[in-house]
Design a protein around this motif. Structure first.
Motif, PDB file in Angstrom:
ATOM      1  N   UNK A  60       0.758  -1.168  -0.141  1.00 28.25           N
ATOM      2  CA  UNK A  60      -0.134   0.093   0.032  1.00 28.25           C
ATOM      3  C   UNK A  60       1.013   1.348   0.070  1.00 28.25           C
ATOM      4  N   UNK A  61       1.858   1.362   0.755  1.00 31.58           N
ATOM      5  CA  UNK A  61       2.696   2.509   0.774  1.00 31.58           C
ATOM      6  C   UNK A  61       3.355   2.696  -0.534  1.00 31.58           C
ATOM      7  N   UNK A  62       3.949   1.575  -1.127  1.00 36.25           N
ATOM      8  CA  UNK A  62       4.849   1.684  -2.380  1.00 36.25           C
ATOM      9  C   UNK A  62       3.743   2.399  -3.252  1.00 36.25           C
ATOM     10  N   UNK A  63       2.596   1.936  -3.663  1.00 37.90           N
ATOM     11  CA  UNK A  63       1.334   2.626  -4.485  1.00 37.90           C
ATOM     12  C   UNK A  63       1.246   3.927  -4.273  1.00 37.90           C
ATOM     13  N   UNK A  64       1.069   4.302  -2.679  1.00 36.46           N
ATOM     14  CA  UNK A  64       0.746   5.506  -2.325  1.00 36.46           C
ATOM     15  C   UNK A  64       1.659   6.511  -2.548  1.00 36.46           C
ATOM     16  N   UNK A  65       2.913   6.109  -2.345  1.00 41.63           N
ATOM     17  CA  UNK A  65       4.119   7.107  -2.545  1.00 41.63           C
ATOM     18  C   UNK A  65       4.217   7.495  -4.064  1.00 41.63           C
ATOM     19  N   UNK A  66       3.642   6.368  -4.953  1.00 44.07           N
ATOM     20  CA  UNK A  66       4.116   6.832  -6.368  1.00 44.07           C
ATOM     21  C   UNK A  66       2.971   7.761  -6.980  1.00 44.07           C
TER      22      UNK A  66
END
Length: 468
Positions: free
Chosen positions: A282-288
């Motif tokens: 979730x963090x990876x997608x949200x950061x992008x």
């Protein structure tokens, strides 16, 4: 809510056959008045009159199991007059004469309904229209007394069975939905009645509400109004026709390697928080998403928010029973990375939830909470990562052969707001992440993800498909 809701003299225009009342709490009254839909797609290689009849008979048995446990799901929602509060609704049902509950149809092997091609494309169902695959209305008018729940079975003659469950948001949350689906699967697997899991009792959360409390919306993260600077910097909210949906797929090994790398980094940075794999993805997608909107968040004071649903049943003291079937979700917000997602979830404790319940209870118009939240989420992204139904063995005749009666695909169709959905997965299966964003931004996110850990499957579809 006030006991006045149970006063029969205040019910206006109620269908005569609906004699029973299912109470709706302050949280239920302030839920968005639309439907949460879940779609289960099974291999169904032989579509004939005989196999269709057998499957429908089994599905109806599953519904009987559900309605015995949750009789209010047979009901309808409509307006409720109140001398003080505005825009309230009620849920009424008939516990003696239950409706059939199942709608079913079939489609020929034509363009858009070729199961093999859909599988190759990653089964992005956002191209399908609501009226063709879902029995619940596309637009909800409370004056028309919409159903609390619907189920439609659609047989694709190219070799598939599609079950579309629709639950009205004012009646149950997604944790309740998971219990209802498990009960349904229990019914489809067993030809004979079995003991109920628990005795149905109308929900009651009044013991958790402090009627003297009174706080403003900005005391709660999900309702914290964006200040003027942040609103001016953010893009205007895209129209539904500007939004696109895409499914990203990451192999299990890649996801696990990424999770291990993230945990090693946190240990080296002396950060003790134990994040899980879903929080990392979730963090990876949200950061992008944030980088394509605002640049790199660590260099800015403002940024996009991430809204995370949290099941608060166990957060209350004393804990609310797991079988409670109303809405209890709170929202944790703002995450720059996995640790902040993890910490944000932990902030939802007994005190926070009780304050939130009290705040909702004192609203003269519960839908005010929905309007404030929707305004706030124009400048953020909603996350859903609930693992619903991927491992359920339905046992529907002719469906799910080779998969122990399980669905091959589980989808959350017709998303029409900025959202990231971690789709349910079977044990050992690849991770699938459904992202709905404005088309330009979605393409930028796709490029960033594919440079890292993800591959994309399927196509990108406009949200406008959902209403055709």
């Amino acid at each position: 809510m006030d006991s006045i809701i149970d006063n029969p003299f205040l019910h206006v225009g109620v269908p005569e056959t609906l004699k029973c009342i299912h109470p709706l709490s302050a949280v239920d009254q302030s839920a968005p008045r639309g439907y949460t839909r879940w779609m289960f797609i099974f291999d169904f290689p032989e579509v004939s009159a005989e196999t269709t009849l057998s499957a429908c008979s089994c599905i109806k048995r599953g519904l009987d199991f559900v309605f015995e446990e949750y009789p209010f799901l047979t009901g309808r929602l409509g307006p409720l007059h109140h001398p003080v509060k505005k825009n309230l609704i009620q849920l009424r049902y008939n516990d003696t004469a239950r409706p059939d509950g199942l709608h079913w149809t079939s489609y020929e092997n034509t363009s858009g309904y070729d199961y093999l091609e859909l599988c190759k494309a990653g089964m992005d169902v956002s191209r399908w229209s609501i009226p063709h695959f879902c029995a619940a209305p596309s637009f909800v008018e409370m004056s028309e007394w919409p159903p609390a729940f619907t189920l439609q079975a659609t047989f694709l003659k190219s070799g598939a069975l599609v079950l579309c469950f629709a639950f009205h948001n004012s009646v149950v949350d997604e944790w309740s939905i998971s219990l209802i689906l498990a009960r349904f699967a229990m019914g489809t697997r067993h030809p004979e009645p079995i003991p109920k899991a628990f005795v149905y009792r109308p929900p009651d959360i009044s013991q958790y509400v402090d009627h003297g409390a009174n706080e403003d919306f900005d005391k709660f993260p999900e309702w914290a109004i964006s200040d003027s600077i942040e609103v001016e910097e953010a893009k205007s909210d895209p129209r539904p026709s500007d939004l696109r949906t895409r499914i990203f797929k990451i192999p299990t090994r890649n996801a696990e390697n990424f999770w291990v790398a993230m945990r090693c980094y946190l240990r080296e940075a002396h950060i003790p928080e134990g994040v899980n794999i879903i929080e990392c993805l979730s963090a990876l997608v949200w950061v992008f998403i944030t980088r394509t909107e605002h640049g790199y968040p660590e260099t800015q004071e403002t940024g996009m928010k991430l809204f995370i649903p949290v099941n608060t049943r166990s957060r209350l003291l004393p804990p609310l029973t797991a079988s409670y079937d109303g809405n209890t979700i709170s929202i944790a917000e703002f995450a720059h990375a996995a640790v902040r997602i993890h910490k944000a979830k932990r902030t939802i404790d007994n005190g926070y939830v009780r304050r939130r319940l009290a705040q909702l209870d004192q609203l003269n118009e519960p839908m005010e909470a929905v309007r404030v939240f929707e305004n706030e989420t124009k400048f953020g992204t909603k996350l859903s990562s609930l693992d619903i139904g991927a491992e359920l063995e339905f046992g529907i005749p002719g469906a799910g052969d080779g998969l122990d009666g399980r669905a091959r695909w589980v989808r959350k169709p017709w998303v029409h707001s900025r959202a990231v959905n971690i789709l349910p997965r079977r044990q050992g299966g690849d991770f699938e992440i459904q992202v709905c964003l404005e088309e330009r931004q979605l393409e930028l996110v796709r490029k960033l993800l594919e440079k890292k850990w993800f591959t994309t499957k399927g196509y990108t579809y406009p949200s406008s498909y959902r209403r055709r």
